[in-house]
Write an enzyme that holds these catalytic residues in place. Structure first.
Site, PDB file in Angstrom:
ATOM      1  N   ASP A 193     -88.774   4.718-117.554  1.00 57.52           N
ATOM      2  CA  ASP A 193     -88.292   5.404-119.152  1.00 57.52           C
ATOM      3  C   ASP A 193     -87.879   4.372-120.164  1.00 57.52           C
ATOM      4  O   ASP A 193     -86.678   3.528-119.882  1.00 57.52           O
ATOM      5  CB  ASP A 193     -88.588   6.776-119.245  1.00 57.52           C
ATOM      6  CG  ASP A 193     -88.401   7.539-120.675  1.00 57.52           C
ATOM      7  OD1 ASP A 193     -89.052   7.023-121.222  1.00 57.52           O
ATOM      8  OD2 ASP A 193     -88.691   8.473-120.444  1.00 57.52           O
TER       9      ASP A 193
ATOM     10  N   LYS B 281     -80.693  -0.883-129.661  1.00 64.58           N
ATOM     11  CA  LYS B 281     -80.552   0.900-128.820  1.00 64.58           C
ATOM     12  C   LYS B 281     -79.709   0.612-127.731  1.00 64.58           C
ATOM     13  O   LYS B 281     -79.154   1.716-127.813  1.00 64.58           O
ATOM     14  CB  LYS B 281     -81.771   1.288-127.315  1.00 64.58           C
ATOM     15  CG  LYS B 281     -83.482   1.023-128.037  1.00 64.58           C
ATOM     16  CD  LYS B 281     -83.229   1.690-128.613  1.00 64.58           C
ATOM     17  CE  LYS B 281     -84.940   1.929-129.502  1.00 64.58           C
ATOM     18  NZ  LYS B 281     -86.008   0.543-130.365  1.00 64.58           N
TER      19      LYS B 281
ATOM     20  N   GLU C 202     -89.568  14.035-119.250  1.00 63.95           N
ATOM     21  CA  GLU C 202     -88.794  13.313-119.004  1.00 63.95           C
ATOM     22  C   GLU C 202     -87.509  13.458-118.005  1.00 63.95           C
ATOM     23  O   GLU C 202     -87.258  12.927-117.033  1.00 63.95           O
ATOM     24  CB  GLU C 202     -88.359  12.818-119.692  1.00 63.95           C
ATOM     25  CG  GLU C 202     -89.734  11.553-121.203  1.00 63.95           C
ATOM     26  CD  GLU C 202     -89.221  11.436-122.389  1.00 63.95           C
ATOM     27  OE1 GLU C 202     -89.985  10.041-122.716  1.00 63.95           O
ATOM     28  OE2 GLU C 202     -87.717  11.523-122.715  1.00 63.95           O
TER      29      GLU C 202
ATOM     30  N   GLY D 119     -87.160  11.298-128.793  1.00 61.77           N
ATOM     31  CA  GLY D 119     -87.406  10.167-129.963  1.00 61.77           C
ATOM     32  C   GLY D 119     -88.775  10.906-130.059  1.00 61.77           C
ATOM     33  O   GLY D 119     -89.506  10.783-130.938  1.00 61.77           O
TER      34      GLY D 119
END
EC number: 5.3.1.6
Length: 232
Positions: free
Chosen positions: A85, A125, A107, A100
């Protein structure tokens, strides 16, 4: 490279990792978002190698089905060797802000049962301290105002209800609302995650710190960088 090119680069790197380390016939866990979509697209050519996938959202399920993957409910599988992910932010210890895309609860559930969590992200990120990206909190609608007040008192952050383009509240796949908390600098993500998760009305906070990433594949101009993290 553009951000989209970096996402495709790490999506392919994640597919290569899974093909190398995950045994044939396994079921894999797949996250939600544009970077996870790049991973699905890259893995599609090897789909016959796997029994199928567990999805973290309706959108991901549709993407997997469009590529011919069989999609299982989590309760139908006995083990999940890997979960792949993206992240909205990830710190030097593998703690992440996620949600987001609105799928933070599913998740977190899928990630919690996976043997290995592989985070895939572009270099933007990777941050020294979490919080520049607003922290999502999925809440039961009737608790939204109370949770907003409490998070503001506890952190000094500014809670904002997530809305759609028409101004109505964004509703998750679970039928709940999301508060995005702005203006944070999260020095203790594990403690904050555990505290917020105990508040009545909170479904999930988008801190993935108590169970963070095991490794991260970061897309950079010089290629894909792999970072391994010590398990907590």
């Amino acid at each position: 490279m553009t951000q989209d090119e970096l996402k495709r680069l790490v999506g392919q790197a994640a597919a290569d990792y899974v093909n190398e380390h995950v045994p044939e016939g396994a079921v894999i866990g797949v996250g939600t978002g544009s970077t996870a979509n790049c991973f699905i697209d890259a893995l599609a050519g090897s789909r016959e190698r796997y029994r199928g996938a567990v999805s973290s959202s309706v959108a991901t399920t549709n993407r997997l089905l469009s590529h011919g993957f069989r999609v299982f409910e989590l309760g139908e599988v006995e083990s999940l060797p890997v979960y792949v992910d993206g992240a909205d932010e990830i710190d030097p210890h593998g703690a992440m802000i996620k949600g987001g895309g609105g799928a933070l609860t599913r998740e977190k559930i899928v990630a919690s049962v996976a043997d290995v969590f592989v985070c895939i992200a572009d270099g933007s990120k990777l941050v020294p301290t979490l919080g520049a990206f607003p922290l999502p909190i999925e809440v039961v609608p009737m608790a939204r105002v109370a949770i907003g007040r409490r998070i503001a008192q506890a952190t000094g952050g500014v809670p904002v209800l997530r809305v759609k383009q028409d101004g109505t509240p964004y509703i998750t796949d679970n039928g709940n609302e999301i508060i995005d908390v702005k203006g944070l600098a999260i020095d203790g993500p594990v403690a904050l995650e555990r505290d917020v998760n105990q508040w009545p009305g909170v479904v999930t906070v988008g801190l993935f710190a108590a169970r963070g990433a095991d490794l991260c594949l970061i897309g950079t101009e010089r290629g894909v960088q792999r970072i391994d993290y010590a398990r907590r």
